[in-house]
Design an enzyme around this catalytic site. Sequence first.
Site, short mmCIF file in Angstrom:
data_model
loop_
_atom_site.label_atom_id
_atom_site.label_comp_id
_atom_site.label_asym_id
_atom_site.label_seq_id
_atom_site.Cartn_x
_atom_site.Cartn_y
_atom_site.Cartn_z
N THR A 42 0.81 -1.19 0.11
CA THR A 42 0.15 0.07 0.02
C THR A 42 0.84 1.10 -0.17
O THR A 42 1.97 1.00 0.58
CB THR A 42 -0.98 0.05 1.19
OG1 THR A 42 -1.64 1.22 1.05
CG2 THR A 42 -0.05 0.07 2.50
N ASN A 43 0.26 2.46 -0.50
CA ASN A 43 0.99 3.64 -0.61
C ASN A 43 0.25 4.59 0.64
O ASN A 43 0.75 5.76 0.67
CB ASN A 43 1.02 4.25 -1.91
CG ASN A 43 2.21 3.72 -2.62
OD1 ASN A 43 3.27 3.55 -2.29
ND2 ASN A 43 1.68 3.30 -3.85
N LYS A 46 -10.04 2.60 17.73
CA LYS A 46 -10.52 2.14 16.46
C LYS A 46 -10.14 0.96 15.91
O LYS A 46 -10.84 -0.06 15.49
CB LYS A 46 -10.04 3.33 15.52
CG LYS A 46 -10.35 2.99 14.15
CD LYS A 46 -10.16 3.93 13.06
CE LYS A 46 -10.31 3.20 11.33
NZ LYS A 46 -9.76 4.35 10.45
N PHE A 63 -8.65 8.57 8.86
CA PHE A 63 -8.44 9.21 7.58
C PHE A 63 -9.91 9.07 6.74
O PHE A 63 -10.94 8.54 7.31
CB PHE A 63 -7.69 8.72 6.75
CG PHE A 63 -7.60 7.07 6.38
CD1 PHE A 63 -7.31 6.08 7.47
CD2 PHE A 63 -8.00 6.71 4.99
CE1 PHE A 63 -7.57 4.98 7.10
CE2 PHE A 63 -7.97 5.37 5.10
CZ PHE A 63 -7.98 4.52 5.92
N GLY A 64 -9.96 9.38 5.62
CA GLY A 64 -11.02 8.88 4.64
C GLY A 64 -12.66 9.42 5.48
O GLY A 64 -12.60 10.67 5.66
N ASP A 108 -7.71 -4.00 0.45
CA ASP A 108 -8.56 -3.07 -0.13
C ASP A 108 -9.94 -2.94 0.59
O ASP A 108 -10.27 -3.72 1.28
CB ASP A 108 -9.03 -3.63 -1.62
CG ASP A 108 -9.45 -2.60 -2.60
OD1 ASP A 108 -9.01 -1.34 -2.38
OD2 ASP A 108 -10.66 -2.67 -3.12
P1 ITT Z 1 -4.11 1.88 -1.15
O1 ITT Z 1 -4.84 1.27 -2.52
O2 ITT Z 1 -2.68 2.15 -1.59
O3 ITT Z 1 -3.81 0.38 -0.09
P2 ITT Z 1 -6.24 3.73 -0.75
O4 ITT Z 1 -6.18 4.64 0.19
O5 ITT Z 1 -6.34 3.63 -2.17
O6 ITT Z 1 -4.52 3.06 -0.54
P3 ITT Z 1 -8.25 1.63 -0.75
O7 ITT Z 1 -8.15 1.48 -2.22
O8 ITT Z 1 -8.39 0.60 0.19
O9 ITT Z 1 -7.15 2.54 0.05
O10 ITT Z 1 -9.65 2.74 -0.78
C1 ITT Z 1 -10.01 2.77 0.44
C2 ITT Z 1 -10.91 4.08 0.66
O11 ITT Z 1 -11.95 3.68 1.32
C3 ITT Z 1 -9.86 5.12 1.45
O12 ITT Z 1 -9.39 6.16 0.55
C4 ITT Z 1 -11.25 5.79 2.17
O13 ITT Z 1 -11.76 6.60 1.39
C5 ITT Z 1 -12.13 4.65 2.45
N1 ITT Z 1 -11.79 3.90 3.78
C6 ITT Z 1 -11.15 2.69 3.89
N2 ITT Z 1 -10.87 2.48 5.27
C7 ITT Z 1 -11.30 3.47 5.84
C8 ITT Z 1 -11.28 3.71 7.39
O14 ITT Z 1 -10.68 3.04 8.28
N3 ITT Z 1 -11.59 5.09 7.52
C9 ITT Z 1 -12.27 5.83 6.69
N4 ITT Z 1 -11.96 5.72 5.36
C10 ITT Z 1 -11.77 4.45 4.83
#
Ligand code: ITT
Length: 191
Positions: free
Chosen positions: A7-8, A171, A148-149, A68
């Site tokens: 992952t990045n 969490k 995040f997210g 993912d």
């Molecule tokens: P990698 O593919 O490099 O692992 P990414 O950020 O693209 O990193 P994902 O493809 O797994 O990660 O996308 C997941 C998205 O879903 C992430 O960017 C968030 O928007 C959301 N997400 C996943 N887990 C989360 C969490 O614990 N809290 C909040 N949002 C989350």
Amino acid sequence: MKLCLATNNRHKIEELQAILGNKFELVTLEEIGCFDEIPETQPTMEGNSLQKAQFVYDNYGINCFADDSGLEVDALGGEPGVYSARYAGEERSHAKNIEKLLANLEGIENRSAQFRAVITLILDGKINQFEGIVRGKIIDELRGNGGFGYDPVFVPEGFDKTFAEMTMDEKNPISHRGHSVAKLVEFLANT
Ligand code: ITT
């Protein structure tokens, strides 16, 4: 055991490192010299996590796992799901993604949702997958600065704080990623 985490996403690395502890030596993509744009073009989380792990295993020959994850909102038929990171566009802005989510949920009473994570582990060429889910609801204001997210708008079932108002220690044990990693750790302990 040395395991590369494909992952990045720095937040994921931090969260996973905290969950895994020092039983495993986690190596990052940077540390194995992988600066490629890893393809993530599958229509499911299962497919994407496999694609990421397979890419690293095939090109760098190291045991690895990838996760993912995404947010699945019941009233939106499971969206944004596999498109969570780029819901509001390729710039992958967490703020814009939340804005779009809240706009799409405006006036909708059913706020039920879940975070889902799928880990794919490739160990000596053998593929294993582990799923983790946390149910909760989407609130219509942003609360908290952690995580995040979509964390500032997600309140897990049985709690009245958002994920962004929780510490990592609060969490991780209840999160989708925490649950999927617990399954991974159990599997690794038995191998
Ligand atoms: P990698 O593919 O490099 O692992 P990414 O950020 O693209 O990193 P994902 O493809 O797994 O990660 O996308 C997941 C998205 O879903 C992430 O960017 C968030 O928007 C959301 N997400 C996943 N887990 C989360 C969490 O614990 N809290 C909040 N949002 C989350």
